[in-house]
Motif scaffolding. Structure first.
Motif, PDB file in Angstrom:
ATOM      1  N   GLY A   1     136.250 122.413  35.725  1.00 56.60           N
ATOM      2  CA  GLY A   1     134.971 123.000  35.359  1.00 56.60           C
ATOM      3  C   GLY A   1     134.821 124.448  35.793  1.00 56.60           C
ATOM      4  N   ASN A   2     135.890 125.066  36.282  1.00 66.52           N
ATOM      5  CA  ASN A   2     135.830 126.430  36.803  1.00 66.52           C
ATOM      6  C   ASN A   2     136.400 127.441  35.820  1.00 66.52           C
ATOM      7  N   LEU A   3     135.892 128.658  35.922  1.00 73.98           N
ATOM      8  CA  LEU A   3     136.498 129.802  35.245  1.00 73.98           C
ATOM      9  C   LEU A   3     136.738 130.883  36.280  1.00 73.98           C
ATOM     10  N   ARG A   4     137.800 131.643  36.090  1.00 74.64           N
ATOM     11  CA  ARG A   4     138.120 132.762  36.980  1.00 74.64           C
ATOM     12  C   ARG A   4     137.878 134.050  36.218  1.00 74.64           C
ATOM     13  N   VAL A   5     137.178 134.973  36.858  1.00 78.23           N
ATOM     14  CA  VAL A   5     136.898 136.284  36.272  1.00 78.23           C
ATOM     15  C   VAL A   5     137.554 137.328  37.164  1.00 78.23           C
ATOM     16  N   THR A   6     138.285 138.239  36.554  1.00 80.37           N
ATOM     17  CA  THR A   6     138.929 139.299  37.328  1.00 80.37           C
ATOM     18  C   THR A   6     138.430 140.655  36.852  1.00 80.37           C
ATOM     19  N   GLY A   7     138.542 141.623  37.721  1.00 81.44           N
ATOM     20  CA  GLY A   7     138.225 142.995  37.344  1.00 81.44           C
ATOM     21  C   GLY A   7     136.790 143.423  37.585  1.00 81.44           C
ATOM     22  N   LEU A   8     135.948 142.549  38.144  1.00 78.03           N
ATOM     23  CA  LEU A   8     134.566 142.957  38.419  1.00 78.03           C
ATOM     24  C   LEU A   8     134.532 143.770  39.706  1.00 78.03           C
ATOM     25  N   PRO A   9     134.028 145.001  39.637  1.00 79.26           N
ATOM     26  CA  PRO A   9     133.986 145.836  40.845  1.00 79.26           C
ATOM     27  C   PRO A   9     133.138 145.180  41.935  1.00 79.26           C
ATOM     28  N   GLU A  10     133.555 145.367  43.160  1.00 80.40           N
ATOM     29  CA  GLU A  10     132.819 144.818  44.289  1.00 80.40           C
ATOM     30  C   GLU A  10     131.787 145.818  44.782  1.00 80.40           C
ATOM     31  N   LYS A  11     130.618 145.287  45.148  1.00 80.55           N
ATOM     32  CA  LYS A  11     129.539 146.111  45.691  1.00 80.55           C
ATOM     33  C   LYS A  11     129.040 145.466  46.971  1.00 80.55           C
ATOM     34  N   ASP A  12     128.506 146.299  47.872  1.00 81.40           N
ATOM     35  CA  ASP A  12     127.887 145.749  49.070  1.00 81.40           C
ATOM     36  C   ASP A  12     126.631 144.987  48.671  1.00 81.40           C
ATOM     37  N   ASP A  13     126.368 143.894  49.351  1.00 81.60           N
ATOM     38  CA  ASP A  13     125.179 143.067  49.108  1.00 81.60           C
ATOM     39  C   ASP A  13     125.051 142.651  47.640  1.00 81.60           C
ATOM     40  N   GLU A  14     126.165 142.299  47.009  1.00 81.36           N
ATOM     41  CA  GLU A  14     126.121 141.888  45.612  1.00 81.36           C
ATOM     42  C   GLU A  14     125.631 140.448  45.498  1.00 81.36           C
TER      43      GLU A  14
END
Length: 151
Positions: free
Chosen positions: A42-55
């Motif tokens: 039931g999972n999906l993996r997403v790559t490439g989303l930039p990381e932000k503080d307190d996201e």
């Protein structure tokens, strides 16, 4: 000689007990892996989303999903169970500047399947052909230990 015979019999019993324990452990490990695989369906993996503080990854993902499939935000909030990044955030000294992947756990597999299907359909025919041509190069790079990401 009798003492050695008794020691030998004791060792043989221990070997037999260990063999049984190994077989039980292999079976339990196999069952556990099967359970984990079933849960991850039931999972999906997403790559490439930039990381932000307190996201707030859950809200970010729900925002992205509303653009992928025509479902209300309320329904997505009900069906998207958990969202989290994989691994620990790297320090500036050890960072390779790649954002960590995101795992989306869906409460309903039908919604996950719809997202998967729509995300695959979003590529134009030309994009799919270009990716097909690049796939052998990607495999070669991976075999040499290089990281290649389709964008």
């Amino acid at each position: 000689m009798d003492n050695q015979t008794e020691l030998l019999k004791g060792i043989e019993k221990r070997i037999e007990a260990n063999t049984v324990a190994i077989d039980v452990n292999k079976k339990a490990t196999s069952e556990l892996q099967s359970t984990i695989n079933h849960q991850q369906k039931g999972n999906l993996r997403v790559t490439g989303l930039p990381e932000k503080d307190d996201e707030n990854m859950r809200e970010t993902i729900i925002g992205i999903l509303t653009k992928v499939i025509p479902v209300s935000v309320a329904r997505l909030r009900e069906t998207v169970d958990t969202v989290h990044r994989l691994g620990q955030r790297a320090s500036a000294a050890t960072s390779n500047n790649l954002p960590r992947a995101v795992i989306i756990q869906f409460g309903m597999r039908t919604v996950r399947d719809e997202v998967w299907k729509k995300s695959k359909e979003d590529f134009s025919k030309e994009d799919r052909l270009a990716r097909t041509k690049l796939w052998p190069l990607d495999q070669e790079a991976r075999s040499r230990g290089l990281l290649h990401v389709f964008m």
